[in-house]
Design a protein around this motif. Structure first.
Motif, PDB file in Angstrom:
ATOM      1  N   ASP A  36       0.836  -1.194   0.000  1.00 35.35           N
ATOM      2  CA  ASP A  36       0.000   0.000   0.000  1.00 35.35           C
ATOM      3  C   ASP A  36       0.874   1.249   0.000  1.00 35.35           C
ATOM      4  O   ASP A  36       1.717   1.448   0.880  1.00 35.35           O
ATOM      5  N   GLY A  37       0.687   2.096  -1.018  1.00 34.95           N
ATOM      6  CA  GLY A  37       1.436   3.343  -1.098  1.00 34.95           C
ATOM      7  C   GLY A  37       2.783   3.245  -1.775  1.00 34.95           C
ATOM      8  O   GLY A  37       3.549   4.198  -1.763  1.00 34.95           O
ATOM      9  N   PHE A  38       3.112   2.123  -2.413  1.00 33.98           N
ATOM     10  CA  PHE A  38       4.383   1.967  -3.111  1.00 33.98           C
ATOM     11  C   PHE A  38       4.346   2.776  -4.400  1.00 33.98           C
ATOM     12  O   PHE A  38       3.325   2.834  -5.093  1.00 33.98           O
ATOM     13  N   SER A  39       5.490   3.412  -4.729  1.00 36.45           N
ATOM     14  CA  SER A  39       5.629   4.066  -6.041  1.00 36.45           C
ATOM     15  C   SER A  39       5.780   2.984  -7.100  1.00 36.45           C
ATOM     16  O   SER A  39       6.521   2.026  -6.915  1.00 36.45           O
ATOM     17  N   VAL A  40       5.059   3.132  -8.199  1.00 38.97           N
ATOM     18  CA  VAL A  40       5.095   2.132  -9.257  1.00 38.97           C
ATOM     19  C   VAL A  40       5.455   2.798 -10.580  1.00 38.97           C
ATOM     20  O   VAL A  40       5.129   3.947 -10.844  1.00 38.97           O
ATOM     21  N   ASN A  41       6.158   2.031 -11.376  1.00 36.58           N
ATOM     22  CA  ASN A  41       6.508   2.447 -12.729  1.00 36.58           C
ATOM     23  C   ASN A  41       5.852   1.461 -13.679  1.00 36.58           C
ATOM     24  O   ASN A  41       6.162   0.280 -13.647  1.00 36.58           O
ATOM     25  N   ILE A  42       4.923   1.934 -14.482  1.00 39.28           N
ATOM     26  CA  ILE A  42       4.132   1.048 -15.352  1.00 39.28           C
ATOM     27  C   ILE A  42       4.938   0.718 -16.598  1.00 39.28           C
ATOM     28  O   ILE A  42       5.352   1.622 -17.338  1.00 39.28           O
ATOM     29  N   ALA A  43       5.138  -0.557 -16.844  1.00 36.81           N
ATOM     30  CA  ALA A  43       5.882  -0.997 -18.017  1.00 36.81           C
ATOM     31  C   ALA A  43       5.009  -0.836 -19.252  1.00 36.81           C
ATOM     32  O   ALA A  43       3.799  -1.054 -19.228  1.00 36.81           O
ATOM     33  N   GLN A  44       5.642  -0.448 -20.338  1.00 40.50           N
ATOM     34  CA  GLN A  44       4.927  -0.314 -21.610  1.00 40.50           C
ATOM     35  C   GLN A  44       4.728  -1.684 -22.222  1.00 40.50           C
ATOM     36  O   GLN A  44       5.674  -2.459 -22.351  1.00 40.50           O
ATOM     37  N   GLN A  45       3.504  -2.003 -22.586  1.00 38.27           N
ATOM     38  CA  GLN A  45       3.196  -3.321 -23.144  1.00 38.27           C
ATOM     39  C   GLN A  45       2.979  -3.229 -24.637  1.00 38.27           C
ATOM     40  O   GLN A  45       2.474  -2.247 -25.141  1.00 38.27           O
TER      41      GLN A  45
END
Length: 376
Positions: free
Chosen positions: A367-376
């Protein structure tokens, strides 16, 4: 002597230069190694300070946590169907054992296993010699009895003789006629015929074998009136009813079709806590009795259901939850499960179908983690 002097001077300069370059390279390597040790020590010091500060300030820990690389998937809003899946077996209402009806020795076998026959076709013949002899004897007795009856009838018409004599003669001829009819019926039963069109599954007699009434001769299966029978758990009582739509599949022949429930049993089997369900089966070329089938009976549907993949739902002491992506961070969202069918689970509370869920990497975030969305 003057000729070689310039060459000697050049060689001396190259030697001094090479020695200088070697000393400079070694010095740079030593300097690099020193800097690396300093950087490692500095990095260790930084990590230790970050850890100490994070323990004292949770907000600082969340802000400085490294981003986790994840992929995302959207929750779905739409039609959701739930099915009961059970295994059934194809049966025939015309699966019968053909037995002998008279005593005798098998003289002829016309059928073989797997043979397709028509109704009334002769499958085997039993010796009828003793019956034929009895028929001949009764026919001779009938000739004499008929002659006596005719003469007695003429006398009775002329008011000669007694009524008892006339009735005895009449009774004699009628008794012999019934006896003859019975013998001819027995003679017809020495021919073993197919009761209906179908397939000879097994032949249990041999040529010359002595059979008695009731001796099994053939196992015979009709080519019509097939149905599927399955055992359904008692927890589905009241859900499955006659007329319900059923999806049928045959794994062995890779065929599927739709049909309906034709009968529902009213007794629970105490051994496995199930009840019988019978499903109508139309005539199909490759479907045979005892073939395994899979029945899918729809027991629930929701036209506006929110669904997510099963594997994304996690659980802790408070209940079920999933991770969403919101404003570049992961968010822990508790949900209420509905029904599950195959790879999809219905969510009855917690989601509205517009959320973006963490897919790959969902076990690495909190909960509350910074995420980097991978390009699919």
């Amino acid at each position: 002597m003057k000729t070689y002097f310039p060459f000697i001077i050049a060689a001396l300069i190259l030697t001094v230069a090479s020695c200088g370059s070697k000393d400079d390279l070694e010095a740079k390597k030593e300097n690099l190694e020193s800097k690396k040790k300093e950087a490692a020590a500095l990095r260790t010091s930084i990590e230790a300070l970050e850890k100490e500060i994070a323990e004292m300030d949770p907000d600082f820990a969340r802000e400085n946590r490294k981003s986790v690389l994840v992929s995302t998937i959207n929750s779905k809003l739409g039609q959701f169907d739930h099915y009961i899946e059970v295994t059934g077996s194809v049966l025939s209402k015309k699966n019968v054992s053909i037995s002998g009806e008279v005593s005798g020795r098998v003289q002829e076998i016309n059928a073989v296993e797997g043979m397709q026959v028509k109704a009334g076709q002769v499958l085997a013949r039993v010796d009828a010699e003793s019956i034929l002899r009895n028929i001949e004897e009764v026919e001779k007795q009938m000739e004499l009895a008929r002659t006596i009856f005719e003469k007695q009838e003429r006398l009775w018409n002329q008011q000669i003789g007694t009524e008892i004599q006339y009735l005895e003669a009449k009774n004699r001829i009628e008794s012999l006629e019934k006896n003859l009819a019975s013998l001819k019926t027995q003679e017809s039963r020495t021919l073993i015929r197919a009761p209906f069109s179908g397939t000879v599954e097994t032949v249990t007699i041999r040529l010359g074998e002595l059979v008695q009434p009731g001796t099994p001769l053939f196992q015979f299966v009709g080519d019509s009136d097939l149905f599927i029978e399955a055992d359904v758990s008692e927890r589905h009582i009241g859900i499955v009813s006659r007329g319900d739509s059923v999806d049928i599949s045959f794994p062995s022949i890779n065929e599927t079709f739709k049909t309906k429930v034709s009968a529902v049993g009213s007794i629970i089997n105490p051994n496995n806590r199930t009840f019988k369900v019978e499903v109508f089966l139309p005539r199909m070329q490759n479907v045979k009795p005892n073939m395994i089938s899979v029945l899918k009976i729809k027991d629930y549907e929701n036209e506006a259901a929110v669904t997510v993949p099963n594997y994304l739902i996690l659980q802790d002491t408070k209940g079920d939850y999933v991770f969403l992506v919101k404003d570049g961070k992961s968010e822990k969202r508790y949900v209420q499960r509905g029904k599950t069918y195959r790879e999809e689970t219905e969510i009855t509370e917690g989601l509205d179908g517009t959320e973006v869920l963490v897919d790959k990497g969902f076990r690495e975030v909190g909960d509350g983690f910074s995420v980097n969305i991978a390009q699919q």
